[in-house]
Design an enzyme around this catalytic site. Structure first.
Site, short mmCIF file in Angstrom:
data_model
loop_
_atom_site.label_atom_id
_atom_site.label_comp_id
_atom_site.label_asym_id
_atom_site.label_seq_id
_atom_site.Cartn_x
_atom_site.Cartn_y
_atom_site.Cartn_z
N LYS A 211 0.86 -1.19 0.00
CA LYS A 211 0.00 0.00 0.00
C LYS A 211 0.90 1.23 0.00
CE LYS A 211 -4.31 1.53 2.14
NZ LYS A 211 -5.13 1.65 0.94
N1 PMP Z 1 -7.53 -2.48 -3.05
C1 PMP Z 1 -7.01 -1.24 -2.95
C2 PMP Z 1 -6.28 -0.66 -4.13
C3 PMP Z 1 -7.16 -0.51 -1.75
O1 PMP Z 1 -6.67 0.72 -1.65
C4 PMP Z 1 -7.86 -1.09 -0.68
C5 PMP Z 1 -8.03 -0.31 0.60
N2 PMP Z 1 -6.97 -0.51 1.48
C6 PMP Z 1 -8.38 -2.38 -0.83
C7 PMP Z 1 -8.18 -3.04 -2.03
C8 PMP Z 1 -9.10 -3.05 0.28
O2 PMP Z 1 -8.19 -3.40 1.29
P1 PMP Z 1 -8.63 -3.47 2.82
O3 PMP Z 1 -9.80 -4.38 2.88
O4 PMP Z 1 -7.43 -4.01 3.51
O5 PMP Z 1 -8.97 -2.08 3.22
#
Ligand code: PMP
Length: 291
Positions: free
Chosen positions: A145
């Site tokens: 991320k």
């Molecule tokens: N894909 C992307 C590109 C994201 O930014 C997020 C948000 N963090 C997610 C998927 C979903 O991840 P999570 O469930 O860990 O928030």
């Protein structure tokens, strides 16, 4: 910020902060919810682990331990006296030098929290497939991320909002469904839950939670490549994410998905998820860190 609690209006950085220019930062999005025992932070350990993983991909020397950032995250919720909301930890290359190699820049850490309602609203969302391809896993660490990755999400969002839809869907370098700009995607076909495999996507923590829940509910789950044809023929579809939670998809490129506003499996998972995040299901209380 860097170990101190700063009033909202004073939480500022220098204009030559390295990450502001080049996007080399690691961040997280975390939610906390009201429970009968006070605010509960959802899957804090997994978020802190992913934050450190993302920072490691940028070769950052994080000046705090996981334990210190976990404690600081709990404290930011507590001192803001919030019952529920969103937490944004950010590890960034600060002010010190320019030039692309960030070594030599300080590594700064901030954690902010604020109230934030439903990210995609309360109604099922209308989506469109973006012309932009999801970042290629050979161009970056697509499973981290990292701030700069989100320029891809910004472009897809601008494009799709301009066309009047609520949220974008991005396909990967092989032409298969990847994810939304900030969400993972699931489809339901003949009672089976299907989601794109890891590779080009961010391995969402909500995605993992939904898969675990589905297994416990005896809903078959498969991680499998999804073509555009399969996507458009889905019985149900929904997004998952920290911000988006479980958000049903009503339309893709103008085509209605399923017969009902919200499909039965989507609804069942959404309801179970909502109970779990509020601490109402004993077996999922392990996911909440009480503040
Ligand atoms: N894909 C992307 C590109 C994201 O930014 C997020 C948000 N963090 C997610 C998927 C979903 O991840 P999570 O469930 O860990 O928030």
């Amino acid at each position: 910020m860097d170990g101190k609690f700063i009033p909202w209006k004073k939480a500022k950085v220098h204009i030559l902060t390295h990450t502001l220019h080049y996007g080399g930062g690691a961040f997280e999005g975390i939610r906390f919810y009201e429970t009968s025992k006070g605010p509960g932070i959802f899957r804090l350990k997994e978020h802190i682990d992913r934050l450190f993983y993302s920072a490691s991909r940028l070769e950052m020397k994080v000046p705090y331990s996981k334990k210190q950032l976990t404690d600081a995250t709990k404290k930011i919720v507590k001192i803001n006296k919030l019952k529920s909301g969103y937490i944004r930890p950010l590890i960034y290359f600060g002010y010190g030098k320019m030039g692309l190699d960030p070594r030599g820049c300080p590594v700064n850490v901030s954690i902010a929290a604020w109230p934030w309602g439903a990210y995609l609203g309360d109604e099922p969302v209308e989506t469109k497939i973006s012309k932009f391809m999801r970042i290629h896993p050979s161009s970056t660490y697509a499973d981290a991320k990292i701030c700069g990755h989100y320029f891809n999400s910004i472009l897809a969002s601008l494009e799709i909002h301009r066309k009047g839809a609520d949220e974008a869907l991005l396909f990967d370098y092989n032409g298969y469904l990847a994810e939304g700009p900030g969400e993972n995607v699931f489809i339901v076909k003949k009672g089976e839950l299907i989601t794109p495999p890891r590779g080009a996507i961010l391995g969402g923590i909500t995605r993992e939670s939904i898969m675990e829940m589905a297994k416990n509910m005896n809903i078959p789950v498969k991680e499998k490549n999804i073509s555009k044809r399969e996507l458009l023929a889905a019985d149900e579809a929904f997004f998952t994410g920290t911000a988006a939670e479980v958000s049903p998809i009503a339309k893709i490129n103008g085509k209605k998905i399923g017969k009902k506003k919200e499909g039965p499996i989507t609804l069942e998972l959404k309801e179970t998820f909502t109970k779990a995040i509020h601490g109402e299901i004993p077996k999922y209380r392990k996911w909440l860190t009480l503040v």
